[in-house]
Scaffold this active site. Structure first.
Site, short mmCIF file in Angstrom:
data_model
loop_
_atom_site.label_atom_id
_atom_site.label_comp_id
_atom_site.label_asym_id
_atom_site.label_seq_id
_atom_site.Cartn_x
_atom_site.Cartn_y
_atom_site.Cartn_z
N HIS A 136 -5.07 -18.98 -5.41
CA HIS A 136 -6.44 -19.18 -5.28
C HIS A 136 -7.66 -21.02 -5.31
CE1 HIS A 136 -6.40 -15.93 -8.98
NE2 HIS A 136 -6.71 -15.68 -7.63
N HIS A 186 -6.58 -6.00 -3.66
CA HIS A 186 -6.47 -6.16 -4.70
C HIS A 186 -6.56 -6.94 -5.22
CE1 HIS A 186 -2.77 -3.90 -1.66
NE2 HIS A 186 -2.83 -3.39 -2.98
N SER A 213 -9.44 -13.43 -8.30
CA SER A 213 -9.93 -13.26 -7.16
C SER A 213 -11.82 -13.48 -6.59
CB SER A 213 -9.15 -13.00 -6.00
OG SER A 213 -8.48 -11.87 -6.01
N GLU A 216 -9.42 -1.62 -6.60
CA GLU A 216 -8.54 -1.63 -7.71
C GLU A 216 -8.52 -0.35 -8.03
OE1 GLU A 216 -6.90 -4.39 -9.13
OE2 GLU A 216 -6.43 -2.46 -10.00
N GLY A 233 -6.41 0.44 -1.66
CA GLY A 233 -7.08 -0.82 -1.12
C GLY A 233 -6.52 -1.66 0.58
N ASP A 271 -3.33 -9.36 -1.53
CA ASP A 271 -2.99 -10.12 -2.98
C ASP A 271 -2.32 -8.20 -3.82
OD1 ASP A 271 -2.06 -11.22 -4.80
OD2 ASP A 271 -4.15 -11.39 -5.60
N1 SAM Z 1 -6.74 -10.43 -6.42
C1 SAM Z 1 -6.14 -10.17 -8.14
C2 SAM Z 1 -6.48 -11.62 -8.07
O1 SAM Z 1 -6.21 -13.02 -7.02
O2 SAM Z 1 -6.91 -11.99 -9.20
C3 SAM Z 1 -4.67 -10.24 -8.89
C4 SAM Z 1 -4.70 -8.67 -8.06
S1 SAM Z 1 -2.86 -8.39 -9.00
C5 SAM Z 1 -1.63 -9.13 -8.23
C6 SAM Z 1 -2.63 -6.59 -8.03
C7 SAM Z 1 -3.63 -5.35 -8.62
O3 SAM Z 1 -3.75 -4.29 -7.43
C8 SAM Z 1 -3.49 -4.89 -9.57
O4 SAM Z 1 -4.60 -5.03 -10.90
C9 SAM Z 1 -3.39 -3.20 -9.67
O5 SAM Z 1 -3.54 -2.63 -10.45
C10 SAM Z 1 -4.04 -3.40 -8.05
N2 SAM Z 1 -3.31 -2.16 -7.57
C11 SAM Z 1 -1.75 -1.56 -6.76
N3 SAM Z 1 -1.93 -0.72 -6.25
C12 SAM Z 1 -2.47 -1.21 -5.03
C13 SAM Z 1 -3.43 -0.73 -4.18
N4 SAM Z 1 -2.64 0.34 -3.58
N5 SAM Z 1 -4.71 -0.89 -3.93
C14 SAM Z 1 -5.76 -1.51 -4.39
N6 SAM Z 1 -5.19 -2.00 -5.88
C15 SAM Z 1 -4.19 -1.55 -6.05
#
Ligand code: SAM
Length: 288
Positions: free
Chosen positions: A19, A42, A102, A120, A149, A169
């Site tokens: 971040h 993500h 994020s 998401e 994503g 991410d």
């Molecule tokens: N980017 C966020 C932040 O910095 O606050 C945190 C994201 S977290 C590490 C990863 C997220 O991706 C999870 O909430 C998960 O449910 C989601 N996720 C997993 N596979 C995904 C995909 N193929 N496409 C979109 N989201 C996905």
């Protein structure tokens, strides 16, 4: 269905690195008048309670953002001050109980004509993200997509204004995520070679994790693009008593030209404040 819930990890050392880099990058990219599109592949839940069940159980924020917040803010590098100020925007008074993910951090930095598309896939996090974002009434600016994503970003590249940041991410819960990150970055560079691509990844003893930054570096170099690679290690991956992630990295293609200089004073401070044993350290490299 995935079992990864970012709420366990919100505000940990990896979020601090990710971040901090995200804020500095969006700040730089919003200096020019032309509209910026941010693609967050993500998104997560968007907002997290640090005193809620998930975060209290893991205690990761205590070893991350809360350690930083206990430091003398005026002595911190400007990018770390910006990071803490961002976190404080979501809190009242001195105590830090809420942590922005994020999509919220990005939205807070965007101007009226900039756009955010956040993806998401998990239904629970999708509901949280949509519900949390609805409170801001930013429907024209922010689109939240319940889609994969990696695939979903394709339809937004190149963006109409030809200026974009893509933050990738994943949770890397699936081993295939590493390969999908590489495919997405390669495809993104073809569709939109001047975009800024920022990839977060865990540094863990797994060949795919080890190879990811090397492959991104090769990709950027072959495409004639500049890159920046920052890693933060807080502890040994062997002596970890409570488990948890020992280290992580951010790899950027077409990074802001001033990002390395901004991170230079910040990285040793992060090591000092967040380091948990003598293995703590950082790397900061760039090229192209
Ligand atoms: N980017 C966020 C932040 O910095 O606050 C945190 C994201 S977290 C590490 C990863 C997220 O991706 C999870 O909430 C998960 O449910 C989601 N996720 C997993 N596979 C995904 C995909 N193929 N496409 C979109 N989201 C996905």
């Amino acid at each position: 269905m995935f079992s990864y819930r970012h709420a366990f990890h919100a505000g940990n050392h990896a979020d601090v690195l990710k971040h901090t880099v995200l804020i500095a990058t969006v700040q730089y990219l919003t200096q020019k008048e032309a509209a910026l599109t941010v693609l967050d592949t993500h998104g997560g839940a968007g907002l997290y309670r640090l005193d809620g069940d998930y975060a209290s159980k893991s205690g990761e924020a205590e070893e991350g953002v809360l350690r930083l917040a206990a430091a003398k803010e005026a002595e911190l590098a400007p990018v770390l001050q910006d990071y803490l100020q961002m976190v404080r925007r979501f809190n009242q008074g001195n105590a830090i109980r809420n942590y922005p993910g994020s999509p919220f951090i990005t939205q807070a930095l965007l101007r009226g004509h900039d756009r955010l598309k956040a993806f998401e896939l998990h239904p629970t996090d999708m509901r949280s993200l949509t519900g949390n974002m609805a409170q801001l009434e930013v429907r024209r600016q922010v689109a939240i997509l319940h889609e994969d994503g990696f695939e979903g970003v394709k339809k937004f590249l190149p963006p109409p204004s030809r200026r974009a940041l893509l933050l990738c991410d994943p949770s890397y819960e699936l081993k295939t995520d590493y390969g999908r990150v590489l495919d997405m970055a390669a495809d993104g560079l073809k569709r939109f070679p001047t975009g800024t691509y920022a990839v977060w990844y865990p540094i863990i003893p797994r060949p795919e994790a080890h190879d990811l930054p090397k492959r991104l570096k090769t990709m950027a170099t072959k495409a004639g693009k500049s890159w920046l690679h920052a890693t933060l290690t807080v502890k040994s991956n062997k002596t970890s008593e409570r488990g948890g992630l020992p280290a992580s990295g951010m790899f950027l293609i077409n990074p802001p030209f001033n990002l390395k200089d901004q991170l230079k004073p910040a990285m040793p401070q992060l090591v000092k404040l967040l380091g948990q044993d003598s293995n703590a350290g950082f790397t900061l490299e760039s090229g192209g």
